[in-house]
Enzyme design. Structure first.
Site, mmCIF file in Angstrom:
data_model
loop_
_atom_site.group_PDB
_atom_site.id
_atom_site.type_symbol
_atom_site.label_atom_id
_atom_site.label_comp_id
_atom_site.label_asym_id
_atom_site.label_seq_id
_atom_site.Cartn_x
_atom_site.Cartn_y
_atom_site.Cartn_z
ATOM 1 N N GLU A 1 -3.726 1.547 19.241
ATOM 2 C CA GLU A 1 -3.059 2.318 20.288
ATOM 3 C C GLU A 1 -3.813 3.635 20.389
ATOM 4 O O GLU A 1 -3.992 4.330 19.385
ATOM 5 C CB GLU A 1 -1.596 2.569 19.940
ATOM 6 C CG GLU A 1 -0.881 3.416 20.986
ATOM 7 C CD GLU A 1 0.466 3.929 20.519
ATOM 8 O OE1 GLU A 1 1.315 4.196 21.380
ATOM 9 O OE2 GLU A 1 0.663 4.082 19.293
ATOM 10 N N ASP B 1 -1.396 2.217 14.862
ATOM 11 C CA ASP B 1 -0.602 3.121 15.687
ATOM 12 C C ASP B 1 -1.350 4.423 15.998
ATOM 13 O O ASP B 1 -1.950 5.037 15.105
ATOM 14 C CB ASP B 1 0.701 3.445 14.928
ATOM 15 C CG ASP B 1 1.593 4.395 15.674
ATOM 16 O OD1 ASP B 1 2.082 4.024 16.755
ATOM 17 O OD2 ASP B 1 1.794 5.523 15.180
#
Length: 613
Positions: free
Chosen positions: A302, A265
């Site tokens: 990400e 993330d």
């Protein structure tokens, strides 16, 4: 230099083959560390180099509750706990990560280019919200054509309702989902059915409630600030122990849980100016693990920096990460489909930028950004198509809308089909968000279940502040309310209704085409040509290999459009039309005219195949 162990888990509590427990905890500033077992035993640990404390004992067995007492204070849960049966504030449960009867010895992780990803949230994917309940839907996903499921974070978070990004025990599998044994079983069953498993992990911050890491040592640094407070300490004093902690976490998921890929993330929020970035070091350890085990694993990030260093090979000066999410493709697609240019969509100009995304993956690859007031991004030359994951929606882009509306609530039935096609026809890796394949109508809202009233109010306030840049007078649903969570669950009964059954049938046909057509199944970015007629909102995508070529005509206009297609020389056969009545479309129109013109239905995609290249 503190080294992680690729062959076995080193930190926390681990068991040898004779039942003895090897205990290792990092607490560099402590004067004493004791192991407290729930049966009343208190055992001192021995101080080692680099801030570690160790113990070997047969007083702690699998299933026992335990914690660590620092400098004689109350026992805290283990930072490397694998199971928090009583939640984030309870003691840890000793767990042997090596124990499981795996049946996936012949499993081979597919090539990354063959991944068709289905992102799901364990708590809302099914009524029960458990790993075991996911197993009951795996045949459905196989029939749909999915090759990899992606689990939103499962690391222990406070309460039973959370997206997972508030986790505070990176090694612990959430208790309400079923714990570590249930996750292993899910992975094993997935592999039996030919499905890879991607796990979403968070290495850029820790949640606020139940975060005991700072009491053990300098896991965080005030050297940098993040939206969540002090940054995780990857390059300040004592950072070696922190880096080893997260490397061990990566290795555990791959080695002991047989996870196939990690999605990391928001790595743009990782602050690390070490000579070797933590992501590169993670990649190097994963490469060593793969060499030792013969199994393949992938790292997907990400990242919103449009910095090609993250996904360039280490030998080429990059960090070596295998792939990244491509938010800019999503933003350009959504604006093309009618999304207002507000908030983070403000920098995207619709179909012209979508054309750029098809060609170059990044829309901003050195271009001037009006919103950032600077030139932004880098080129993607030489990077393969499978290094970019694209989507028409995901948990962020749905759940970070104030009302959590899915695409099904925002655009027409035909536009939903067109947006899905735009993803599947790209030379990139496609990702679906749970329920989109049958046009789920329930929203996916932001939800939490914190126990601290002040924290709950801070979350509510933060959500209100987040949407100031969007043009709306509505109010965000209460993240703490159980109704918000329940309203986010999938309604599986919808697939029996004609409207939703037609959409599901469409997705199956589209995914089958992606998987079986030799041009579409390739992620070759070199054999792609894209042109656009902006006034008519028609995008013309041509892709080819040595034997065949495809011409894909995407009409984002809400009107019929007559276009001239100069590429239509030779013999062409129409192989797919989203307007077909079999998918409740308005009906196919006449084929190509003698003057190379064609009429396109509103909000449709038409695909032609030719053997002449």
């Amino acid at each position: 230099m503190i080294r992680a162990n690729i062959y076995k888990r080193s930190i926390g509590v681990n068991f040898d083959d004779d039942g003895g427990s090897e205990v290792l905890v990092w607490a560099p500033l402590a004067r004493s560390v004791e192991l407290s077992v729930k049966n009343g035993k208190v055992l001192p640990l021995k101080k080692e180099k680099h801030g570690y404390w160790s113990l070997f004992t047969d007083e702690l067995q699998p299933g026992n509750s335990y914690g660590f007492s620092l400098d004689g204070k109350n026992a805290l849960p283990d930072p490397a706990s694998v199971f928090q049966q009583e939640g984030v504030h309870g003691l840890s449960v000793a767990t042997d990560v090596k124990k499981f009867d795996w049946t996936d010895g012949n499993w081979q992780n597919p090539n990354l280019s063959d991944y068709i990803i289905y992102e799901l949230h364990t708590g809302t994917f099914t009524t029960d919200g458990t790993f075991a309940a996911i197993e009951s839907k795996l045949d459905y996903l196989v029939e749909l054509g999915i090759s990899a499921i992606e689990l939103m974070p499962v690391a222990q978070f406070p309460g039973e309702r959370n997206w997972g990004y508030d986790g505070v025990f990176p090694f612990a599998v959430h208790n309400s989902y079923g714990g570590p044994a249930a996750l292993k079983k899910l992975v094993d069953v997935c592999h039996q059915k030919g499905l890879a498993v991607i796990l979403d992990v968070v290495y850029n911050h820790m949640g606020p409630e139940g975060n005991y890491l700072g009491q053990y040592g300098p896991y965080f640094t005030e050297k940098y600030k993040t939206p969540w407070g002090g940054a995780i300490n990857f390059d300040d004093a004592w950072c070696d122990g922190v880096r080893a902690y997260f490397i061990e976490n990566v290795l555990m998921w791959f080695r002991d849980f047989h996870i196939d890929a990690l999605r990391m993330d928001a790595v743009h929020a990782i602050k690390d100016f070490s000579p070797k970035h933590i992501l590169q070091e993670i990649k190097e350890y994963v490469d060593q693990l793969m060499q030792a085990t013969g199994r393949s694993h992938y790292l997907i990030i990400e990242c919103d920096l449009n910095d090609n260093r993250f996904i360039k090979p280490i030998a080429g000066g990059g960090f070596g990460i295998d792939a990244q999410w491509s938010d800019e493709f999503h933003h350009a697609l959504r604006v093309t489909a009618g999304q207002k240019q507000d908030g983070y969509y403000a920098d995207f100009k619709g179909i012209g930028h979508l054309t750029k995304a098809y060609s170059d993956a990044y829309v901003y690859d050195g271009r001037y950004s009006e919103e950032r007031h600077r030139f932004f991004g880098s080129k993607t030359t030489g990077l393969a198509g499978q290094q970019f994951v694209v989507f028409s929606q995901n948990h962020d882009q749905v759940g970070n809308r104030m009302l959590g509306e899915r695409t099904s609530a925002l655009v027409s039935f035909e536009m939903q089909k067109l947006m899905a096609s735009a993803v599947m026809l790209s030379p990139y890796l496609p990702l679906l968000f749970m329920g989109e394949e049958y046009s789920e109508r329930n929203p996916f809202l932001y939800f939490v279940s914190h126990t601290d009233p002040e924290l709950v109010e801070a979350v509510r306030k933060g959500r209100r502040e987040e949407f100031k840049g969007f043009m709306t007078d509505a109010e965000a649903p209460d993240p703490q309310a159980i109704e918000t969570f329940e309203h986010s669950k999938l309604q599986w009964g919808l697939i029996n209704q004609p409207f939703h059954r037609a959409m599901l049938s469409y997705y199956k046909a589209l995914i089958k085409l992606r998987k079986t057509h030799p041009v579409l199944k390739s992620c070759n970015r070199e054999n792609v040509e894209v042109t656009v007629n902006e006034p008519q909102k028609v995008l013309i995508l041509r892709r080819w290999d040595t034997d065949q070529q495809l011409l894909c005509l995407l009409n984002f206009s809400d009107q019929k459009e007559i276009i001239t297609v100069n590429q239509l020389s030779g013999r062409w056969q129409k192989i797919f039309d989203s307007a077909a009545r079999q998918w409740d479309g308005p009906g196919e129109l006449s084929d190509i005219n003698s003057d190379s013109t064609i009429t396109l239905q509103p909000e449709s995609v038409t695909i032609y195949n030719s053997n002449n290249v």
